[in-house]
Design a protein around this motif. Structure first.
Motif, short mmCIF file in Angstrom:
data_model
loop_
_atom_site.label_atom_id
_atom_site.label_comp_id
_atom_site.label_asym_id
_atom_site.label_seq_id
_atom_site.Cartn_x
_atom_site.Cartn_y
_atom_site.Cartn_z
N ALA A 41 0.84 -1.20 0.00
CA ALA A 41 0.00 0.00 0.00
C ALA A 41 0.88 1.25 0.00
O ALA A 41 0.57 2.24 -0.70
N GLU A 42 1.96 1.23 0.76
CA GLU A 42 2.88 2.36 0.78
C GLU A 42 3.53 2.54 -0.60
O GLU A 42 3.72 3.66 -1.07
N ALA A 43 3.84 1.42 -1.24
CA ALA A 43 4.42 1.48 -2.58
C ALA A 43 3.43 2.11 -3.56
O ALA A 43 3.83 2.88 -4.45
N GLU A 44 2.17 1.81 -3.41
CA GLU A 44 1.15 2.39 -4.29
C GLU A 44 1.04 3.91 -4.09
O GLU A 44 0.80 4.66 -5.03
N GLU A 45 1.21 4.36 -2.86
CA GLU A 45 1.21 5.80 -2.59
C GLU A 45 2.39 6.47 -3.30
O GLU A 45 2.26 7.56 -3.85
N ILE A 46 3.52 5.81 -3.28
CA ILE A 46 4.69 6.33 -3.98
C ILE A 46 4.42 6.36 -5.48
O ILE A 46 4.78 7.31 -6.18
N ALA A 47 3.73 5.33 -5.99
CA ALA A 47 3.41 5.27 -7.42
C ALA A 47 2.51 6.44 -7.81
O ALA A 47 2.66 7.02 -8.90
N LYS A 48 1.61 6.81 -6.93
CA LYS A 48 0.72 7.96 -7.21
C LYS A 48 1.54 9.25 -7.30
O LYS A 48 1.29 10.09 -8.16
N LYS A 49 2.52 9.40 -6.43
CA LYS A 49 3.39 10.58 -6.47
C LYS A 49 4.20 10.61 -7.77
O LYS A 49 4.40 11.66 -8.36
N ILE A 50 4.66 9.44 -8.19
CA ILE A 50 5.41 9.34 -9.45
C ILE A 50 4.54 9.77 -10.62
O ILE A 50 4.97 10.53 -11.48
N ASP A 51 3.29 9.31 -10.63
CA ASP A 51 2.37 9.69 -11.70
C ASP A 51 2.14 11.20 -11.74
O ASP A 51 2.09 11.80 -12.80
N LEU A 52 1.99 11.80 -10.56
CA LEU A 52 1.79 13.24 -10.51
C LEU A 52 2.99 14.00 -11.07
O LEU A 52 2.84 14.97 -11.81
N LEU A 53 4.19 13.54 -10.72
CA LEU A 53 5.39 14.19 -11.22
C LEU A 53 5.52 14.03 -12.73
O LEU A 53 5.96 14.95 -13.43
N LYS A 54 5.16 12.88 -13.25
CA LYS A 54 5.23 12.65 -14.68
C LYS A 54 4.24 13.51 -15.44
O LYS A 54 4.52 13.97 -16.54
N LYS A 55 3.08 13.73 -14.86
CA LYS A 55 2.05 14.56 -15.51
C LYS A 55 2.48 16.02 -15.56
O LYS A 55 2.15 16.73 -16.51
N LYS A 56 3.22 16.48 -14.56
CA LYS A 56 3.70 17.85 -14.53
C LYS A 56 4.77 18.10 -15.60
O LYS A 56 4.88 19.18 -16.12
N ALA A 57 5.56 17.07 -15.87
CA ALA A 57 6.66 17.22 -16.82
C ALA A 57 6.23 17.15 -18.24
O ALA A 57 5.22 17.06 -18.72
#
Length: 57
Positions: A41-57
């Motif tokens: 579950a913690e890994a999935e939270e990190i994955a969400k953060k990764i997705d947000l960063l990718k969308k910004k770029a």
């Protein structure tokens, strides 16, 4: 050679953390399923953060 002193970006750090967390969860899943689920579950939270960063770029 020039990349030797290059600092990791926030995205690279999160990706490394995500990969490490999933590997640990997999190893622990053989002995403690509850803890492994929490780590996943913690890994999935990190994955969400990764997705947000990718969308910004």
């Amino acid at each position: 050679m020039f990349g030797l002193f290059k600092k990791k970006t926030e995205l690279e750090k999160l990706q490394d953390s995500y990969k490490e967390m999933l590997e640990k969860a997999h190893k622990i899943s053989h002995s403690n399923r509850t803890l492994a689920d929490k780590m996943a579950a913690e890994a999935e939270e990190i994955a969400k953060k990764i997705d947000l960063l990718k969308k910004k770029a």
